[in-house]
Design an enzyme around this catalytic site. Structure first.
Site, PDB file in Angstrom:
ATOM      1  N   THR A   1      -3.941  48.529 110.674  1.00 48.27           N
ATOM      2  CA  THR A   1      -5.075  47.651 110.967  1.00 48.27           C
ATOM      3  C   THR A   1      -5.225  47.456 112.466  1.00 48.27           C
ATOM      4  O   THR A   1      -4.570  48.149 113.263  1.00 48.27           O
ATOM      5  CB  THR A   1      -4.943  46.331 110.155  1.00 48.27           C
ATOM      6  OG1 THR A   1      -6.149  45.588 110.315  1.00 48.27           O
ATOM      7  CG2 THR A   1      -3.759  45.481 110.582  1.00 48.27           C
TER       8      THR A   1
ATOM      9  N   LYS B   1      -6.098  51.438 114.347  1.00 46.01           N
ATOM     10  CA  LYS B   1      -6.735  52.377 113.408  1.00 46.01           C
ATOM     11  C   LYS B   1      -7.202  53.664 114.073  1.00 46.01           C
ATOM     12  O   LYS B   1      -7.260  54.709 113.431  1.00 46.01           O
ATOM     13  CB  LYS B   1      -7.949  51.711 112.729  1.00 46.01           C
ATOM     14  CG  LYS B   1      -7.593  50.687 111.674  1.00 46.01           C
ATOM     15  CD  LYS B   1      -8.866  50.179 110.996  1.00 46.01           C
ATOM     16  CE  LYS B   1      -8.579  49.099 109.994  1.00 46.01           C
ATOM     17  NZ  LYS B   1      -9.777  48.657 109.262  1.00 46.01           N
TER      18      LYS B   1
ATOM     19  N   ASN C   1      -6.890  53.902 107.975  1.00 51.98           N
ATOM     20  CA  ASN C   1      -6.334  52.607 107.572  1.00 51.98           C
ATOM     21  C   ASN C   1      -5.200  52.761 106.566  1.00 51.98           C
ATOM     22  O   ASN C   1      -4.574  51.777 106.187  1.00 51.98           O
ATOM     23  CB  ASN C   1      -7.427  51.680 107.013  1.00 51.98           C
ATOM     24  CG  ASN C   1      -7.795  52.031 105.592  1.00 51.98           C
ATOM     25  OD1 ASN C   1      -7.837  53.203 105.236  1.00 51.98           O
ATOM     26  ND2 ASN C   1      -8.041  51.041 104.777  1.00 51.98           N
TER      27      ASN C   1
ATOM     28  N   ASP D   1     -11.361  52.244 103.784  1.00 54.16           N
ATOM     29  CA  ASP D   1     -12.343  51.188 104.057  1.00 54.16           C
ATOM     30  C   ASP D   1     -13.731  51.616 103.563  1.00 54.16           C
ATOM     31  O   ASP D   1     -14.477  50.799 102.999  1.00 54.16           O
ATOM     32  CB  ASP D   1     -12.436  50.898 105.563  1.00 54.16           C
ATOM     33  CG  ASP D   1     -11.307  50.003 106.053  1.00 54.16           C
ATOM     34  OD1 ASP D   1     -10.738  49.251 105.240  1.00 54.16           O
ATOM     35  OD2 ASP D   1     -10.993  50.059 107.258  1.00 54.16           O
TER      36      ASP D   1
ATOM     37  N   GLY E   1     -15.468  49.857 114.505  1.00 54.94           N
ATOM     38  CA  GLY E   1     -14.791  50.700 113.525  1.00 54.94           C
ATOM     39  C   GLY E   1     -15.241  50.414 112.101  1.00 54.94           C
ATOM     40  O   GLY E   1     -15.456  51.347 111.308  1.00 54.94           O
ATOM     41  N   ALA E   2     -15.395  49.139 111.753  1.00 55.72           N
ATOM     42  CA  ALA E   2     -15.786  48.789 110.386  1.00 55.72           C
ATOM     43  C   ALA E   2     -17.212  49.260 110.111  1.00 55.72           C
ATOM     44  O   ALA E   2     -17.517  49.766 109.023  1.00 55.72           O
ATOM     45  CB  ALA E   2     -15.670  47.279 110.176  1.00 55.72           C
TER      46      ALA E   2
ATOM     47  N   ASN F   1     -26.938  46.529 117.023  1.00 58.85           N
ATOM     48  CA  ASN F   1     -25.690  46.031 117.610  1.00 58.85           C
ATOM     49  C   ASN F   1     -25.986  45.322 118.920  1.00 58.85           C
ATOM     50  O   ASN F   1     -26.931  45.678 119.627  1.00 58.85           O
ATOM     51  CB  ASN F   1     -24.729  47.209 117.860  1.00 58.85           C
ATOM     52  CG  ASN F   1     -23.343  46.740 118.241  1.00 58.85           C
ATOM     53  OD1 ASN F   1     -22.753  45.924 117.537  1.00 58.85           O
ATOM     54  ND2 ASN F   1     -22.821  47.228 119.336  1.00 58.85           N
TER      55      ASN F   1
ATOM     56  N   ARG G   1     -23.769  51.314 121.950  1.00 59.98           N
ATOM     57  CA  ARG G   1     -22.838  51.624 120.852  1.00 59.98           C
ATOM     58  C   ARG G   1     -23.612  51.893 119.556  1.00 59.98           C
ATOM     59  O   ARG G   1     -23.218  52.735 118.756  1.00 59.98           O
ATOM     60  CB  ARG G   1     -21.852  50.470 120.630  1.00 59.98           C
ATOM     61  CG  ARG G   1     -20.786  50.388 121.697  1.00 59.98           C
ATOM     62  CD  ARG G   1     -19.767  49.316 121.357  1.00 59.98           C
ATOM     63  NE  ARG G   1     -18.681  49.812 120.526  1.00 59.98           N
ATOM     64  CZ  ARG G   1     -17.808  49.019 119.900  1.00 59.98           C
ATOM     65  NH1 ARG G   1     -17.921  47.699 119.977  1.00 59.98           N
ATOM     66  NH2 ARG G   1     -16.835  49.531 119.193  1.00 59.98           N
TER      67      ARG G   1
ATOM     68  N   GLN H   1     -10.229  48.478  99.200  1.00 61.61           N
ATOM     69  CA  GLN H   1      -9.556  49.404 100.118  1.00 61.61           C
ATOM     70  C   GLN H   1      -8.060  49.396  99.825  1.00 61.61           C
ATOM     71  O   GLN H   1      -7.388  50.421  99.924  1.00 61.61           O
ATOM     72  CB  GLN H   1      -9.881  49.132 101.598  1.00 61.61           C
ATOM     73  CG  GLN H   1      -9.444  47.774 102.185  1.00 61.61           C
ATOM     74  CD  GLN H   1      -7.945  47.643 102.445  1.00 61.61           C
ATOM     75  OE1 GLN H   1      -7.274  48.627 102.745  1.00 61.61           O
ATOM     76  NE2 GLN H   1      -7.415  46.440 102.316  1.00 61.61           N
TER      77      GLN H   1
HETATM   78  P1  NAP Z   1     -14.605  46.054 116.386  1.00 65.74           P
HETATM   79  O1  NAP Z   1     -14.417  47.535 116.354  1.00 65.74           O
HETATM   80  O2  NAP Z   1     -13.938  45.245 117.431  1.00 65.74           O
HETATM   81  O3  NAP Z   1     -16.195  45.785 116.455  1.00 65.74           O
HETATM   82  C1  NAP Z   1     -16.675  44.474 116.576  1.00 65.74           C
HETATM   83  C2  NAP Z   1     -18.190  44.481 116.348  1.00 65.74           C
HETATM   84  O4  NAP Z   1     -18.626  43.116 116.367  1.00 65.74           O
HETATM   85  C3  NAP Z   1     -18.981  45.195 117.429  1.00 65.74           C
HETATM   86  O5  NAP Z   1     -20.141  45.736 116.856  1.00 65.74           O
HETATM   87  C4  NAP Z   1     -19.323  44.041 118.373  1.00 65.74           C
HETATM   88  O6  NAP Z   1     -20.474  44.260 119.172  1.00 65.74           O
HETATM   89  C5  NAP Z   1     -19.618  42.946 117.392  1.00 65.74           C
HETATM   90  N1  NAP Z   1     -19.479  41.609 117.968  1.00 65.74           N
HETATM   91  C6  NAP Z   1     -18.322  40.981 118.297  1.00 65.74           C
HETATM   92  N2  NAP Z   1     -18.609  39.746 118.787  1.00 65.74           N
HETATM   93  C7  NAP Z   1     -19.964  39.613 118.774  1.00 65.74           C
HETATM   94  C8  NAP Z   1     -20.858  38.571 119.143  1.00 65.74           C
HETATM   95  N3  NAP Z   1     -20.417  37.403 119.626  1.00 65.74           N
HETATM   96  N4  NAP Z   1     -22.174  38.763 118.966  1.00 65.74           N
HETATM   97  C9  NAP Z   1     -22.647  39.937 118.453  1.00 65.74           C
HETATM   98  N5  NAP Z   1     -21.847  40.973 118.076  1.00 65.74           N
HETATM   99  C10 NAP Z   1     -20.518  40.806 118.241  1.00 65.74           C
HETATM  100  O7  NAP Z   1     -14.156  45.396 114.995  1.00 65.74           O
HETATM  101  P2  NAP Z   1     -14.147  46.086 113.545  1.00 65.74           P
HETATM  102  O8  NAP Z   1     -12.805  46.672 113.300  1.00 65.74           O
HETATM  103  O9  NAP Z   1     -15.352  46.940 113.427  1.00 65.74           O
HETATM  104  O10 NAP Z   1     -14.260  44.810 112.573  1.00 65.74           O
HETATM  105  C11 NAP Z   1     -15.463  44.064 112.433  1.00 65.74           C
HETATM  106  C12 NAP Z   1     -15.279  42.992 111.360  1.00 65.74           C
HETATM  107  O11 NAP Z   1     -15.082  43.583 110.089  1.00 65.74           O
HETATM  108  C13 NAP Z   1     -14.058  42.083 111.598  1.00 65.74           C
HETATM  109  O12 NAP Z   1     -14.438  40.760 111.335  1.00 65.74           O
HETATM  110  C14 NAP Z   1     -13.066  42.544 110.552  1.00 65.74           C
HETATM  111  O13 NAP Z   1     -12.208  41.484 110.131  1.00 65.74           O
HETATM  112  C15 NAP Z   1     -14.001  42.958 109.420  1.00 65.74           C
HETATM  113  N6  NAP Z   1     -13.381  43.930 108.491  1.00 65.74           N
HETATM  114  C16 NAP Z   1     -13.253  43.565 107.193  1.00 65.74           C
HETATM  115  C17 NAP Z   1     -12.722  44.449 106.269  1.00 65.74           C
HETATM  116  C18 NAP Z   1     -12.600  44.043 104.829  1.00 65.74           C
HETATM  117  O14 NAP Z   1     -11.810  44.665 104.101  1.00 65.74           O
HETATM  118  N7  NAP Z   1     -13.352  43.064 104.360  1.00 65.74           N
HETATM  119  C19 NAP Z   1     -12.294  45.736 106.685  1.00 65.74           C
HETATM  120  C20 NAP Z   1     -12.443  46.088 108.032  1.00 65.74           C
HETATM  121  C21 NAP Z   1     -12.989  45.164 108.935  1.00 65.74           C
HETATM  122  P3  NAP Z   1     -20.348  44.954 120.637  1.00 65.74           P
HETATM  123  O15 NAP Z   1     -20.328  46.422 120.373  1.00 65.74           O
HETATM  124  O16 NAP Z   1     -21.567  44.497 121.340  1.00 65.74           O
HETATM  125  O17 NAP Z   1     -19.079  44.442 121.255  1.00 65.74           O
END
Ligand code: NAP
Length: 263
Positions: free
Chosen positions: A59, A63, A84, A99, A124-125, A144, A149, A233
């Site tokens: 995680t 990843k 993952n 995922d 990534g998600a 986004n 991105r 997942q």
């Molecule tokens: P990541 O790679 O760090 O990407 C974060 C994303 O959120 C980017 O698109 C970022 O935009 C955006 N973001 C962050 N803060 C923001 C804000 N204040 N306003 C607008 N956009 C914002 O993270 P990730 O791994 O993709 O994970 C994203 C979410 O999915 C997390 O909450 C994670 O816990 C969840 N998730 C859940 C599962 C599940 O099994 N349910 C699995 C995987 C992930 P920018 O590009 O502009 O920074």
């Protein structure tokens, strides 16, 4: 069977609760450990996994970094650019991404139907969700905060970059940003742009009912929370490690119990 999860920090992970419940339900002797792994220690940790583990989950923030350390990366994980789940086949480490199919199973289970999806996020998600939805025949519009991105994601998977307004025309709106996780008062899209029918899915599962989902419900949408993706997942990873169908209801209960304990 020795299993575990690599991440940093990893203390709040709900995966141990799910996988320990699954091992117990099937009577498999085994363990599922929290393996806190700062990025600089990933190489050593992978060597440890190769020697003594059947498999691990991977995680945040590892990843992507784990890919070059593996012996084989399955095509879906390669396309998404993230692993993952790792399985150890006699010392050969193989990387998977559950995922993407996990998200798909979660929306199928919730009865989601439609053609056009509006995807919030480009991390990534979001890449996993985009891959899954495209593979299932959806047309995907992506939005986004950092437009560059979104453009990169759109180019990689054949999506359209779209403004908030386009969400009104979507059958499904997905929050794959981290918004709502550390700031429960925030939402990734103003409620005025939500459609009046269809579905909303949030990947964030803490809190289970985010502001995004509450506003979507108020707008008339059916909602899917992030626990379903977490569950599926995990179920798909469990099957890869054990070769046996995952005991879904035991895993769901494990997850719910962990939540009940304030995990
Ligand atoms: P990541 O790679 O760090 O990407 C974060 C994303 O959120 C980017 O698109 C970022 O935009 C955006 N973001 C962050 N803060 C923001 C804000 N204040 N306003 C607008 N956009 C914002 O993270 P990730 O791994 O993709 O994970 C994203 C979410 O999915 C997390 O909450 C994670 O816990 C969840 N998730 C859940 C599962 C599940 O099994 N349910 C699995 C995987 C992930 P920018 O590009 O502009 O920074």
């Amino acid at each position: 069977m020795r299993l575990g999860i690599l991440g940093h920090p990893v203390g709040h992970s709900l995966s141990p609760a799910m996988h320990r419940a699954a091992l117990a339900a099937l009577g498999i002797a085994g363990s599922y450990d929290l393996l806190d792994t700062p990025p600089e220690a990933l190489g050593d940790r992978i060597a440890e996994v190769r020697k003594g583990f059947r498999g691990v989950n991977v995680t945040v923030p590892l990843k992507e970094a784990v890919l070059p350390l593996l012996d084989e990366v399955r095509p879906e994980a390669r396309a998404i650019g993230a692993v993952n789940t790792v399985v150890n086949e006699g010392g050969r480490l193989i990387g998977h991404n559950t995922d993407a199919p996990g998200f798909l199973r979660s929306i199928e289970e919730a009865g989601v139907r439609g053609r056009r999806a509006f995807l919030l996020g480009a991390g990534g998600a979001a890449r996993a969700v985009a891959y899954a939805l495209k593979g299932a025949g959806w047309e995907v519009w992506v939005h986004n905060r950092t437009r560059a991105r979104a453009e990169a994601l759109a180019a990689a998977f054949g999506l359209e970059v779209a403004p908030f307004e386009a969400a009104r025309e979507a059958d499904l709106v997905v929050n794959a940003t981290a918004v709502g996780l550390d700031d429960p008062a925030s939402t990734p899209i103003p409620a005025a742009f939500l459609p009046r029918k269809g579905y909303a899915a949030d990947l964030v599962y803490r809190p289970v009912k985010t502001r995004f989902l509450r506003e979507a419900e108020a707008a008339g949408l059916a909602v899917v929370d992030g626990l379903g993706m977490l569950l599926w997942q995990g179920a798909l990873a469990f099957r890869i490690w054990t070769g046996r169908p995952a005991p879904i209801e035991a895993m769901r209960r494990g997850l719910e119990d962990a939540f009940g304990r304030g995990a």
